[in-house]
Design an enzyme around this catalytic site. Structure first.
Site, PDB file in Angstrom:
ATOM      1  N   CYS A   2       6.485  45.944  34.301  1.00  0.00           N
ATOM      2  CA  CYS A   2       5.986  47.014  33.051  1.00  0.00           C
ATOM      3  C   CYS A   2       5.601  48.227  33.722  1.00  0.00           C
ATOM      4  O   CYS A   2       5.408  48.641  35.037  1.00  0.00           O
ATOM      5  CB  CYS A   2       4.691  46.384  32.494  1.00  0.00           C
ATOM      6  SG  CYS A   2       5.099  44.911  31.882  1.00  0.00           S
ATOM      7  N   ARG A  28      11.356  50.503  33.760  1.00  0.00           N
ATOM      8  CA  ARG A  28      10.665  49.377  34.064  1.00  0.00           C
ATOM      9  C   ARG A  28      10.502  48.209  33.152  1.00  0.00           C
ATOM     10  O   ARG A  28       9.851  47.010  33.461  1.00  0.00           O
ATOM     11  CB  ARG A  28       8.890  49.796  34.523  1.00  0.00           C
ATOM     12  CG  ARG A  28       9.252  50.876  35.610  1.00  0.00           C
ATOM     13  CD  ARG A  28       7.903  51.313  35.864  1.00  0.00           C
ATOM     14  NE  ARG A  28       7.003  50.272  36.268  1.00  0.00           N
ATOM     15  CZ  ARG A  28       6.911  49.836  37.882  1.00  0.00           C
ATOM     16  NH1 ARG A  28       7.666  50.586  38.556  1.00  0.00           N
ATOM     17  NH2 ARG A  28       6.124  48.859  38.200  1.00  0.00           N
ATOM     18  N   TRP A  78       7.632  44.696  30.148  1.00  0.00           N
ATOM     19  CA  TRP A  78       8.923  44.074  30.233  1.00  0.00           C
ATOM     20  C   TRP A  78       8.272  42.460  30.360  1.00  0.00           C
ATOM     21  O   TRP A  78       7.409  42.117  31.280  1.00  0.00           O
ATOM     22  CB  TRP A  78       9.274  44.342  31.828  1.00  0.00           C
ATOM     23  CG  TRP A  78      10.650  43.235  32.171  1.00  0.00           C
ATOM     24  CD1 TRP A  78      10.471  42.274  33.341  1.00  0.00           C
ATOM     25  CD2 TRP A  78      11.864  43.462  31.901  1.00  0.00           C
ATOM     26  NE1 TRP A  78      11.763  41.715  33.395  1.00  0.00           N
ATOM     27  CE2 TRP A  78      12.414  42.330  32.412  1.00  0.00           C
ATOM     28  CE3 TRP A  78      12.719  44.276  31.053  1.00  0.00           C
ATOM     29  CZ2 TRP A  78      13.934  42.214  32.467  1.00  0.00           C
ATOM     30  CZ3 TRP A  78      13.975  44.141  30.846  1.00  0.00           C
ATOM     31  CH2 TRP A  78      14.467  43.111  31.829  1.00  0.00           C
ATOM     32  N   ASN A 104       0.071  46.231  34.753  1.00  0.00           N
ATOM     33  CA  ASN A 104       1.190  45.691  35.168  1.00  0.00           C
ATOM     34  C   ASN A 104       1.114  44.674  36.158  1.00  0.00           C
ATOM     35  O   ASN A 104       0.189  45.039  37.155  1.00  0.00           O
ATOM     36  CB  ASN A 104       1.767  47.225  35.747  1.00  0.00           C
ATOM     37  CG  ASN A 104       3.156  46.692  36.697  1.00  0.00           C
ATOM     38  OD1 ASN A 104       4.086  45.702  36.283  1.00  0.00           O
ATOM     39  ND2 ASN A 104       3.334  47.531  37.731  1.00  0.00           N
ATOM     40  N   GLY A 105       1.675  43.568  36.400  1.00  0.00           N
ATOM     41  CA  GLY A 105       1.558  42.616  37.164  1.00  0.00           C
ATOM     42  C   GLY A 105       1.514  41.372  36.624  1.00  0.00           C
ATOM     43  O   GLY A 105       1.687  40.983  35.489  1.00  0.00           O
ATOM     44  N   GLU A 485      32.030  39.154  45.835  1.00  0.00           N
ATOM     45  CA  GLU A 485      31.148  39.980  45.336  1.00  0.00           C
ATOM     46  C   GLU A 485      31.406  41.485  46.055  1.00  0.00           C
ATOM     47  O   GLU A 485      31.347  42.559  45.202  1.00  0.00           O
ATOM     48  CB  GLU A 485      29.853  39.623  45.375  1.00  0.00           C
ATOM     49  CG  GLU A 485      28.577  40.155  44.874  1.00  0.00           C
ATOM     50  CD  GLU A 485      28.797  40.776  43.529  1.00  0.00           C
ATOM     51  OE1 GLU A 485      29.590  40.388  42.906  1.00  0.00           O
ATOM     52  OE2 GLU A 485      27.857  41.743  43.295  1.00  0.00           O
ATOM     53  N   LYS A 489      32.266  44.868  43.964  1.00  0.00           N
ATOM     54  CA  LYS A 489      31.529  46.153  43.523  1.00  0.00           C
ATOM     55  C   LYS A 489      32.408  47.057  43.993  1.00  0.00           C
ATOM     56  O   LYS A 489      32.362  48.324  43.096  1.00  0.00           O
ATOM     57  CB  LYS A 489      30.414  46.042  44.805  1.00  0.00           C
ATOM     58  CG  LYS A 489      29.183  44.996  44.527  1.00  0.00           C
ATOM     59  CD  LYS A 489      28.169  45.610  43.445  1.00  0.00           C
ATOM     60  CE  LYS A 489      28.656  45.010  42.162  1.00  0.00           C
ATOM     61  NZ  LYS A 489      28.244  43.727  41.873  1.00  0.00           N
ATOM     62  N   GLU A 492      34.548  47.879  40.845  1.00  0.00           N
ATOM     63  CA  GLU A 492      33.855  48.404  39.591  1.00  0.00           C
ATOM     64  C   GLU A 492      33.368  49.817  39.848  1.00  0.00           C
ATOM     65  O   GLU A 492      33.530  50.681  38.880  1.00  0.00           O
ATOM     66  CB  GLU A 492      32.506  47.566  39.463  1.00  0.00           C
ATOM     67  CG  GLU A 492      32.655  46.238  39.193  1.00  0.00           C
ATOM     68  CD  GLU A 492      31.096  45.398  38.885  1.00  0.00           C
ATOM     69  OE1 GLU A 492      30.771  44.818  37.804  1.00  0.00           O
ATOM     70  OE2 GLU A 492      30.517  45.379  39.960  1.00  0.00           O
ATOM     71  N   HIS A 508      48.314  32.758  54.205  1.00  0.00           N
ATOM     72  CA  HIS A 508      49.120  32.243  53.020  1.00  0.00           C
ATOM     73  C   HIS A 508      49.458  33.281  52.125  1.00  0.00           C
ATOM     74  O   HIS A 508      49.387  33.053  50.904  1.00  0.00           O
ATOM     75  CB  HIS A 508      48.296  30.898  52.360  1.00  0.00           C
ATOM     76  CG  HIS A 508      48.011  29.726  53.455  1.00  0.00           C
ATOM     77  ND1 HIS A 508      48.934  29.063  53.889  1.00  0.00           N
ATOM     78  CD2 HIS A 508      46.903  29.497  53.892  1.00  0.00           C
ATOM     79  CE1 HIS A 508      48.186  28.198  54.644  1.00  0.00           C
ATOM     80  NE2 HIS A 508      46.976  28.799  54.803  1.00  0.00           N
ATOM     81  N   LYS A 607      27.055  47.081  30.711  1.00  0.00           N
ATOM     82  CA  LYS A 607      26.240  46.207  31.411  1.00  0.00           C
ATOM     83  C   LYS A 607      25.916  45.036  30.872  1.00  0.00           C
ATOM     84  O   LYS A 607      25.720  43.909  31.392  1.00  0.00           O
ATOM     85  CB  LYS A 607      24.728  47.109  31.356  1.00  0.00           C
ATOM     86  CG  LYS A 607      23.628  46.463  32.171  1.00  0.00           C
ATOM     87  CD  LYS A 607      23.574  46.560  33.620  1.00  0.00           C
ATOM     88  CE  LYS A 607      22.991  45.681  34.422  1.00  0.00           C
ATOM     89  NZ  LYS A 607      23.037  45.537  35.693  1.00  0.00           N
TER      90      LYS A 607
END
Ligand code: G6P
Length: 612
Positions: A2, A28, A78, A104-105, A485, A489, A492, A508, A607
């Site tokens: 947060c 955040r 969040w 926050n936490g 992956e 990246k 993208e 092959h 996204k």
């Protein structure tokens, strides 16, 4: 994760400073936001809204909130404990509505504290962990806010940055930090407290960074800093040299690099409180209700798409190797158009950063229709997938803003590895192996930090290779999904055509592509399949191919054989793929940047893809 803000200063600036600070911290979290201002006569004005800061602004426009007072606090959320509702929105307050605070936490012992408070007759108005702090401060309050906060802190376990105000002491703010970030901006008769400097930079560049166990008391226009036991501390004021714009990205040029660089921390956040070292086990609160069902399952299917599919591919190997159970990764857009082998003995794990991907939502419903138990691994609290799955686990890594997924991949992979250990322990995985894996998971933030130090070397390699329009990535066993992956990246964000392959697959067909214009990135740690990878690299070199290796620190053989090498630390085989992804993320980032592309918002991508 947060964002919090606190302000003491000029009467006319309180509201604007708080709202602008929240906007800067919106990355955040943006499930809900709230504000409280303490007027000189002790009245507290508060407004809250669900959703982004703009929703709070609309509420503020309609309201009679005092715009002309010296002190206020604000929060953008969040959600972790409690869904994003108005009741769960900060600032939280004590029963007498005199103590208000933002946090926050995570307060780990909040359940126990809540029980104790409730037994004394305290009534709670939210589902959050934070609210216990407000009630505790009230219970200790005796005309001195700082003393009450200090007493409260002795009761709290977990992580927090808090800013607290009291209606009985208008003009005073007390803030404390342990485990979550807190910064104080200092200018003449004006102070801003915030989760990071981005919320402060438009006011002042003079800041004090707090360490764990430090507390600041802003009173009578002055600030004093002490430790939790009230011993005075002298702190240095540092001058920030970022511009206002860059500060929103924590000083980085792009959100993507910020998110790559924070992975040591997000890895730690993904594991916090979940590893029980002694018994070589894993504790996921979100799976408690389905643990018995999980123990009875005969196969595992991991669902995902894009980067989440590649963490699923890695998990397929984890489950078979560690838990000794048949496992399969399935790409969600394909899943419901075939006849998947799914029944009530199948544990389906849905992996999604956003929790909103339409293909994945549809695949989950298909699996549920076939009787499977479906649980989730999701980053976005309260998202569709987190609601439609029977149970699940959150990543706890804060919002991922850049479109290309980085910190979500490493977090998903760690959590999936922990799932495999958990299931393994139900199916005969030895205590020794479980402990060894968990120990190495706990060591991962350090390994990530070491690896991130390669950033400038990788930037140099990107300078050398960024004009290449075709790349091959190879890896074997655990590092095969890494190759996939890595290639994704650079496609993208760099718009580079790249193929991710198993090293053994190369001969092959794909080897026909190899020449001096087709570099190969080979992930070749010193593991059980090292010699085989070396042979694959030899095959490429024999055909005038260029090879850039990601290899174990100090590996001379690879350095001599390949054109360039990026070293990562010596690690256990299960952990290596997760750490080895980091250099490939950095490489893609630098390639895209050097090609002059919009790194955070690559063309044609979104996204969260909420259409099929
Ligand atoms: C989109 C994004 C990818 C992401 C994929 C799955 O395609 O551009 O970066 O990996 O969706 O997203 P999810 O939120 O389900 O993990």
């Amino acid at each position: 994760m947060c964002g919090i803000v606190g302000y003491f200063g000029k009467d006319t600036k309180v509201l604007d400073t708080l709202v602008n600070g929240l906007k800067r911290l919106e990355y955040r979290g943006y499930d809900s936001a709230g504000i409280a201002i303490v007027a000189k006569d002790g009245q507290v004005f508060s407004k809250k809204a669900i959703g982004k800061i703009v929703e709070l602004e609309k509420e503020l426009e309609k309201s009679d909130i005092s715009k002309f007072d010296k002190v206020g606090i604000a929060h953008t959320r969040w959600a972790t404990h409690g869904s994003p509702t108005l009741d769960n929105c900060h600032p939280h307050f004590s029963q007498d509505k005199k103590i208000w605070l933002v946090h926050n936490g995570i307060i780990e012992n909040y359940k126990q504290l809540k029980k104790e408070l409730e037994s004394k007759g305290v009534q709670f108005s939210s589902d959050t962990d934070t609210e216990v702090i407000a009630h505790l401060v009230q219970s200790f309050y005796n005309g001195d806010l700082k003393k009450a906060v200090q007493k409260t802190l002795t009761k709290l376990e977990g992580a927090y940055a808090i800013v607290v105000v009291s209606a009985d002491e208008p003009g005073r703010l007390v803030a404390a930090k342990k485990g979550s970030p807190l910064v104080l901006g200092v200018s003449e008769n004006e102070y801003v407290l915030a989760s990071d400097v981005s919320a402060i930079i438009s006011q002042t560049r003079n800041v004090i960074y707090f360490e764990d166990g430090e507390l600041v008391d802003i009173k009578d226009g002055k600030y004093t800093i002490t430790n939790f036991k009230d011993a005075p501390l002298k702190k240095k004021i540092e001058v920030i040299d970022w511009d206002d714009e860059a500060a929103t990205k924590g000083g980085h040029e792009h959100f993507l690099i910020k998110e790559i660089m924070e992975q040591a921390k997000t890895m730690e956040d993904s594991c916090r409180g979940r590893i029980v070292s002694k018994s070589g086990n894993v504790r996921f609160g979100g799976l408690n209700t389905v643990k018995d069902k999980i123990a009875r399952m005969e196969r595992v299917v991991i669902l995902g798409i894009g980067t989440s599919y590649y963490s699923a591919k890695l998990a397929e190997l984890y489950f078979e190797d560690i838990a000794g159970i048949p496992a399969k990764a399935e790409m969600t857009p394909e899943f419901r158009y075939k006849n998947p082998y799914i029944d009530e003995k199948t544990w389906v794990i849905a992996v999604s950063q956003s929790g909103e991907t339409a293909d994945s939502v549809a695949a989950i419903k298909e699996a549920q229709n076939r009787g499977a138990l479906v649980t989730g691994i999701i980053n976005t609290v309260g998202s569709t997938i987190s609601r439609i799955t029977e149970a699940g686990v959150y990543n706890h890594i804060g919002p991922e803003i850049s479109v290309a997924s980085t910190k979500a991949f490493t977090s998903q992979s760690i959590i999936l590895l922990m799932h495999a250990v958990m299931l393994g322990r139900m199916r005969g995985l030895s205590l020794r192996r479980a402990k060894a894996i968990l120990e190495e998971i706990e060591n991962m933030p350090k390994l990530a930090e070491e690896t991130l130090k390669q950033n400038s070397n990788i930037e140099k390699l990107a300078e050398k290779y960024h004009k290449k329009n075709n790349l091959i990535y190879i890896g074997r066993n655990y590092n095969y999904p890494v190759a996939l992956e890595g290639a994704l990246k650079v496609k993208e964000i760099g718009y580079v055509h790249a193929e991710g392959l198993s090293g053994g697959e190369l001969k092959h067909g794909f080897i026909a592509l190899i020449d001096e214009n087709m570099p190969t990135i080979a992930v070749v740690p010193q593991d059980s399949i090292y010699e085989k990878m070396i042979s694959n690299i030899e095959e490429i070199k024999a055909r005038s191919g260029i090879v850039i290796a990601v290899a174990t620190d100090g590996d001379k053989e690879v350095a001599d054989l390949c054109d360039d090498v990026i070293y990562t630390p010596k690690m256990k085989e299960e952990i290596a793929p997760i750490i080895n992804t980091i250099p490939l993320q950095l490489f893609a980032y630098h390639v895209a940047r050097l090609r002059g592309l919009d790194v955070d918002k690559p063309r044609n991508l979104a996204k969260s893809v909420t259409v099929e």
